[in-house]
Design a protein around this motif. Structure first.
Motif, PDB file in Angstrom:
ATOM      1  N   GLN A   1       0.847  -1.199   0.000  1.00 51.26           N
ATOM      2  CA  GLN A   1       0.000   0.000   0.000  1.00 51.26           C
ATOM      3  C   GLN A   1       0.880   1.246   0.000  1.00 51.26           C
ATOM      4  O   GLN A   1       1.919   1.288   0.658  1.00 51.26           O
ATOM      5  CB  GLN A   1      -0.863   0.041   1.259  1.00 51.26           C
ATOM      6  CG  GLN A   1      -1.996  -0.945   1.307  1.00 51.26           C
ATOM      7  CD  GLN A   1      -2.804  -0.763   2.586  1.00 51.26           C
ATOM      8  OE1 GLN A   1      -2.894   0.324   3.123  1.00 51.26           O
ATOM      9  NE2 GLN A   1      -3.367  -1.843   3.079  1.00 51.26           N
TER      10      GLN A   1
ATOM     11  N   VAL B   1      -0.190   7.344   3.030  1.00 50.65           N
ATOM     12  CA  VAL B   1      -1.243   8.335   2.793  1.00 50.65           C
ATOM     13  C   VAL B   1      -0.680   9.573   2.110  1.00 50.65           C
ATOM     14  O   VAL B   1      -1.295  10.135   1.196  1.00 50.65           O
ATOM     15  CB  VAL B   1      -1.936   8.703   4.121  1.00 50.65           C
ATOM     16  CG1 VAL B   1      -2.842   9.911   3.936  1.00 50.65           C
ATOM     17  CG2 VAL B   1      -2.731   7.520   4.652  1.00 50.65           C
ATOM     18  N   GLU B   2       0.500  10.025   2.527  1.00 46.08           N
ATOM     19  CA  GLU B   2       1.083  11.239   1.954  1.00 46.08           C
ATOM     20  C   GLU B   2       1.285  11.110   0.449  1.00 46.08           C
ATOM     21  O   GLU B   2       0.998  12.046  -0.309  1.00 46.08           O
ATOM     22  CB  GLU B   2       2.424  11.554   2.631  1.00 46.08           C
ATOM     23  CG  GLU B   2       2.319  11.932   4.096  1.00 46.08           C
ATOM     24  CD  GLU B   2       2.273  10.716   5.019  1.00 46.08           C
ATOM     25  OE1 GLU B   2       2.311  10.923   6.245  1.00 46.08           O
ATOM     26  OE2 GLU B   2       2.202   9.570   4.513  1.00 46.08           O
TER      27      GLU B   2
ATOM     28  N   ALA C   1      -2.089  11.110  -1.410  1.00 48.77           N
ATOM     29  CA  ALA C   1      -2.738  12.417  -1.437  1.00 48.77           C
ATOM     30  C   ALA C   1      -2.030  13.418  -2.329  1.00 48.77           C
ATOM     31  O   ALA C   1      -2.655  14.358  -2.828  1.00 48.77           O
ATOM     32  CB  ALA C   1      -2.827  12.973  -0.017  1.00 48.77           C
TER      33      ALA C   1
ATOM     34  N   LEU D   1     -10.561  12.510  -2.777  1.00 48.32           N
ATOM     35  CA  LEU D   1     -10.314  11.317  -1.979  1.00 48.32           C
ATOM     36  C   LEU D   1     -11.573  10.951  -1.208  1.00 48.32           C
ATOM     37  O   LEU D   1     -12.366  11.824  -0.852  1.00 48.32           O
ATOM     38  CB  LEU D   1      -9.168  11.542  -0.993  1.00 48.32           C
ATOM     39  CG  LEU D   1      -7.766  11.773  -1.566  1.00 48.32           C
ATOM     40  CD1 LEU D   1      -6.821  12.196  -0.459  1.00 48.32           C
ATOM     41  CD2 LEU D   1      -7.260  10.502  -2.260  1.00 48.32           C
TER      42      LEU D   1
ATOM     43  N   VAL E   1     -12.454   9.213   2.398  1.00 48.71           N
ATOM     44  CA  VAL E   1     -11.855   8.843   3.690  1.00 48.71           C
ATOM     45  C   VAL E   1     -12.938   8.145   4.503  1.00 48.71           C
ATOM     46  O   VAL E   1     -14.015   8.703   4.723  1.00 48.71           O
ATOM     47  CB  VAL E   1     -11.320  10.077   4.440  1.00 48.71           C
ATOM     48  CG1 VAL E   1     -10.579   9.644   5.697  1.00 48.71           C
ATOM     49  CG2 VAL E   1     -10.407  10.910   3.543  1.00 48.71           C
TER      50      VAL E   1
ATOM     51  N   ILE F   1      -8.844   6.346   1.639  1.00 52.55           N
ATOM     52  CA  ILE F   1      -8.077   6.239   2.883  1.00 52.55           C
ATOM     53  C   ILE F   1      -8.949   5.544   3.921  1.00 52.55           C
ATOM     54  O   ILE F   1     -10.092   5.945   4.153  1.00 52.55           O
ATOM     55  CB  ILE F   1      -7.630   7.624   3.379  1.00 52.55           C
ATOM     56  CG1 ILE F   1      -6.688   8.257   2.346  1.00 52.55           C
ATOM     57  CG2 ILE F   1      -6.941   7.527   4.740  1.00 52.55           C
ATOM     58  CD1 ILE F   1      -6.319   9.693   2.651  1.00 52.55           C
TER      59      ILE F   1
ATOM     60  N   ALA G   1      -4.998   3.474   1.078  1.00 54.71           N
ATOM     61  CA  ALA G   1      -3.980   3.522   2.127  1.00 54.71           C
ATOM     62  C   ALA G   1      -4.674   3.514   3.476  1.00 54.71           C
ATOM     63  O   ALA G   1      -5.848   3.894   3.593  1.00 54.71           O
ATOM     64  CB  ALA G   1      -3.121   4.774   1.986  1.00 54.71           C
ATOM     65  N   THR G   2      -3.961   3.086   4.490  1.00 52.04           N
ATOM     66  CA  THR G   2      -4.494   3.064   5.853  1.00 52.04           C
ATOM     67  C   THR G   2      -4.033   4.306   6.598  1.00 52.04           C
ATOM     68  O   THR G   2      -2.839   4.650   6.575  1.00 52.04           O
ATOM     69  CB  THR G   2      -4.014   1.805   6.593  1.00 52.04           C
ATOM     70  OG1 THR G   2      -4.477   0.641   5.881  1.00 52.04           O
ATOM     71  CG2 THR G   2      -4.564   1.761   8.014  1.00 52.04           C
ATOM     72  N   ALA G   3      -4.985   4.995   7.232  1.00 46.95           N
ATOM     73  CA  ALA G   3      -4.655   6.199   7.999  1.00 46.95           C
ATOM     74  C   ALA G   3      -3.700   5.846   9.134  1.00 46.95           C
ATOM     75  O   ALA G   3      -4.012   4.973   9.951  1.00 46.95           O
ATOM     76  CB  ALA G   3      -5.929   6.825   8.552  1.00 46.95           C
TER      77      ALA G   3
ATOM     78  N   THR H   1      -4.896  12.121  10.677  1.00 49.20           N
ATOM     79  CA  THR H   1      -4.729  12.062   9.222  1.00 49.20           C
ATOM     80  C   THR H   1      -5.552  13.137   8.525  1.00 49.20           C
ATOM     81  O   THR H   1      -5.151  13.643   7.466  1.00 49.20           O
ATOM     82  CB  THR H   1      -5.117  10.666   8.709  1.00 49.20           C
ATOM     83  OG1 THR H   1      -4.173   9.712   9.231  1.00 49.20           O
ATOM     84  CG2 THR H   1      -5.096  10.588   7.194  1.00 49.20           C
TER      85      THR H   1
ATOM     86  N   LEU I   1      -4.267  15.836   5.663  1.00 48.45           N
ATOM     87  CA  LEU I   1      -4.904  16.115   4.368  1.00 48.45           C
ATOM     88  C   LEU I   1      -5.150  17.614   4.199  1.00 48.45           C
ATOM     89  O   LEU I   1      -4.979  18.167   3.112  1.00 48.45           O
ATOM     90  CB  LEU I   1      -6.212  15.339   4.247  1.00 48.45           C
ATOM     91  CG  LEU I   1      -6.077  13.815   4.148  1.00 48.45           C
ATOM     92  CD1 LEU I   1      -7.458  13.165   4.154  1.00 48.45           C
ATOM     93  CD2 LEU I   1      -5.308  13.416   2.910  1.00 48.45           C
TER      94      LEU I   1
END
Length: 261
Positions: free
Chosen positions: A104, A107-108, A111, A117, A119, A145, A172-174, A180, A184
């Protein structure tokens, strides 16, 4: 071209990736177990073959396997009866593929180049999650996310209901919650919490179209936690007819995604 191999023994160990799919404590796709990705049916298997997930092998009746064309991994051809004995139920779709998981993205990175996105917080139903990914693919969402309490998008039922689009939409996993959401915001997103509460702004009037937006969606029952709503930039709602207080989370997500196109 990968080899096509005929097998008539359901106990053949080469079929172990597909064994006992209906037995909860032995499933090869269970999180925490072997963690395989299982695709069912020609369309979904084609999407797995086109994805970054490394295919291990295929199992199916001959006409379904031949419909896939050139293959990157061994394809085991058998009868529908043997296939049913291996997987634990009759599979109308006639073909399966098994793959290893792909890493995966953080997150960065997910984004960084995204404009829209989704979430999720507490979306635990595999079918809702699969439907949500299918909607995201159809309506221009760049990634998903997963916050706390979400189920595994690569669970077999989610992959099937998504029609394989969970293999296409990056997720992705927070790493922290609700921290998180602040990250964002720092990346230039407006975080919009979707909630049926009366004080929320009308989605169509919130001025989000054309913006970098992260749509925050909550669990099927209680919805978003107060902590998550307070961490968002604004709360938005979908106006509904009197007597109806909410929509299924995948349906609500589709309406929100469309509103942002």
């Amino acid at each position: 071209m990968a080899q096509v191999i005929e097998i008539d023994d359901p106990a053949d160990p080469r079929l172990d990736d597909f064994r006992d799919l209906s037995t909860a404590d032995r499933r090869p796709d269970r999180p925490g177990g072997r963690g395989l990705v299982i695709a069912e049916g020609v369309v979904v298997v084609e999407r797995l073959l086109a994805s970054p997930y490394p295919v291990r092998s295929l199992l199916g009746v001959r006409r379904r396997v031949e419909a896939l064309g050139e293959l990157p991994a061994p394809a085991y051809v058998t009868s529908a009866e043997v296939m049913a004995e291996v997987v634990g139920f009759h599979l109308n779709r006639g073909v399966l593929a098994a793959a290893d998981r792909a890493p995966q993205p953080p997150v960065e990175r997910l984004a960084r180049h995204a404009r829209r996105l989704a979430v999720l917080e507490g979306v635990g139903d595999h079918e809702n999650l699969g439907a949500l990914f299918r909607n995201a693919a159809a309506l221009g969402v760049d990634g998903v996310i997963l916050g706390p309490g979400c189920s595994d998008p690569l669970y077999r039922r989610s992959v099937r209901v998504s029609m394989g689009h969970v293999l296409r939409v990056p997720f992705a996993t927070a790493p922290s919650w609700p921290g998180t959401l602040g990250m964002l915001r720092d990346e230039g997103f407006r975080v919009a919490a979707l909630t049926p509460r009366a004080g929320a702004a009308n989605l169509a009037d919130a001025g989000l179209r054309g913006e970098r937006v992260a749509v925050l969606l909550g669990s099927e029952g209680p919805g978003l936690t107060e902590e998550a709503i307070q961490a968002a930039d604004l709360a938005v709602r979908i106006p509904m007819s009197p007597g109806v207080d909410s929509l299924n989370v995948a349906t609500a997500a589709a309406v929100a995604f469309y509103a942002l196109l």
